[in-house]
Design a protein around this motif. Structure first.
Motif, PDB file in Angstrom:
ATOM      1  N   ALA A 165       0.786  -1.012  -0.296  1.00 18.54           N
ATOM      2  CA  ALA A 165      -0.039   0.090   0.214  1.00 18.54           C
ATOM      3  C   ALA A 165       0.926   1.330  -0.072  1.00 18.54           C
ATOM      4  O   ALA A 165       0.482   2.146  -0.792  1.00 18.54           O
ATOM      5  N   ASP A 185      -7.577   7.130  -5.691  1.00 18.42           N
ATOM      6  CA  ASP A 185      -8.164   5.724  -5.973  1.00 18.42           C
ATOM      7  C   ASP A 185      -7.529   5.057  -6.876  1.00 18.42           C
ATOM      8  O   ASP A 185      -7.448   3.934  -6.949  1.00 18.42           O
ATOM      9  N   GLU A 188      -5.643   2.495  -4.527  1.00 18.09           N
ATOM     10  CA  GLU A 188      -6.632   1.700  -4.071  1.00 18.09           C
ATOM     11  C   GLU A 188      -7.214   0.478  -5.016  1.00 18.09           C
ATOM     12  O   GLU A 188      -7.325  -0.804  -5.004  1.00 18.09           O
TER      13      GLU A 188
END
Length: 292
Positions: A165, A185, A188
Motif C-alpha cells: 500500500a 483511487d 486503491e
C-alpha cells in the motif's frame, strides 16, 4: 464530440482480456499500453480527452486490472507473452495500423510489437518508459540484485515493498509538486488486483523477467536507427523509477523526435494530463493527417 468509453472482455489465446475502447472506429488508432503496477485505468482521462477524433484501445495485461489472472502453472508471465497477447488482441480486432503509447512496462511490450511489425506503426509516444541502460539508475539496484540471485531475500523484500500500500502511493506521488491533485483511487484500485492469490509472485516473476528486456535494448535501438519512427516523448522529469536520463538517451538514435518534459513524477498523466493530452493531440494531428 467525445465518445463514451466502452468496456469489453475478449478471449485471447484462452485468456479473458479486459480492454477500454473509445472513439470513431474509422479514425487513426492509438493503443495505450499500461505500466506496473497499474492497468488501463491509468488512461481513463486521456481516452476521454482524445476520443473525439482518435480510436483508443487500452488493454489490461493478464494478472492486472480486470483481465483474467491464469494460474502461474498454466501461463507464462513474461514480457514476451504479454506482447503476444496484445498483438493477438489487435489482430482479433482487425487493427492493421496504429500508434503506440508506451509507459513503464508498456515500453518493452510495445517495443517487441513495433520491432516485429515496423510496417504497422504510425507513431510512438513514450511516457516514462525505457529502452536504454541510462534509464536504469538507483531504483533498479535491488532488481539487478534479484536478476543475479532469485534467492536474494533482501532484494525480494525490497521488491515486494514497491507494490504494498505504501509503495503504491509512493509511485504515484513521488516527484509530484502538488500531491493533492493525485487521486487516492489510483493505488486503491491497483491494490485490488495485487491482493489476488499468486499475484505477488507474478509481480516478482515480472521483475525477474525484466532482464530479458535489457538484453533486447540493442535490437530496439537498431530498430530506431533503421526505421526512424516518428516519436513523441512526454516525460515526468522527476521520475525516480525511470529517470530523465532514459528519456534523453532516445536522442542518440531517434531522428524524428518531439521532446517534452513535465514537472511530474512517474505517473505523469495524473498530474499533467491536460498538458500531455494537448501535446499528443497536436503531434497526432500532424503525423496522422487528421489536422483540420
Amino acid at each position: 464530440m467525445k465518445n463514451q468509453t466502452q468496456h469489453h472482455f475478449i478471449k485471447i489465446n484462452g485468456v479473458n482480456i479486459f480492454y477500454r475502447e473509445a472513439g470513431p472506429k474509422d479514425a487513426p488508432v492509438l493503443v495505450l499500453l499500461h505500466g506496473y503496477p497499474s492497468s488501463s485505468h491509468m488512461y481513463r482521462n486521456l481516452i476521454n480527452d482524445l476520443s473525439d477524433k482518435y480510436h483508443l484501445i487500452a488493454p489490461d495485461y493478464p494478472g492486472y486490472g480486470r483481465s483474467e489472472q491464469p494460474p502461474i502453472a498454466e501461463f507464462a508471465y513474461t514480457f514476451e507473452n504479454y506482447s503476444v497477447i496484445v498483438q493477438g488482441l489487435l489482430d482479433q480486432l482487425n487493427i492493421k495500423k496504429y500508434s503506440l503509447y508506451l509507459m513503464d512496462y508498456g515500453a518493452p511490450v510495445g517495443w517487441r510489437i513495433a520491432s516485429n511489425h515496423p510496417e504497422r506503426i504510425d507513431t510512438l509516444i513514450v511516457q516514462n518508459g525505457c529502452a536504454y541502460d541510462e534509464g536504469l539508475e538507483a531504483f533498479w539496484d535491488p532488481i539487478k540484485a534479484y536478476w543475479k540471485d532469485r534467492n536474494n531475500k533482501e532484494a525480494e523484500t525490497t521488491l515486494r515493498g514497491f507494490h504494498d500500500a505504501n509503495g503504491l502511493k509512493w509511485q504515484y506521488t513521488h516527484g509530484v509538486p502538488d500531491q493533492s491533485v493525485i487521486s487516492p483511487d489510483n493505488w486503491e484500485i491497483d491494490l485490488r488486483h495485487l491482493e489476488r492469490p499468486e499475484n505477488d509472485q507474478i509481480q516478482l516473476d515480472m521483475f525477474y523477467d525484466y532482464r530479458t528486456n535489457v538484453d533486447l535494448y540493442p535490437k530496439w535501438q537498431e530498430y530506431f536507427r533503421t526505421y526512424n519512427p516518428e516519436m513523441l516523448i512526454v516525460y515526468g522529469k522527476n521520475d525516480y523509477i525511470f529517470p530523465v536520463a532514459g528519456a534523453e538517451a532516445y536522442k542518440k538514435d531517434i531522428k524524428n523526435l518531439e521532446y517534452h518534459l513535465y514537472d511530474a513524477g512517474h505517473f505523469a498523466l495524473e498530474s499533467n494530463g491536460n498538458e500531455i493530452a494537448a501535446a499528443i493531440r497536436q503531434f497526432l494531428d500532424k503525423k496522422t493527417g487528421t489536422q483540420k
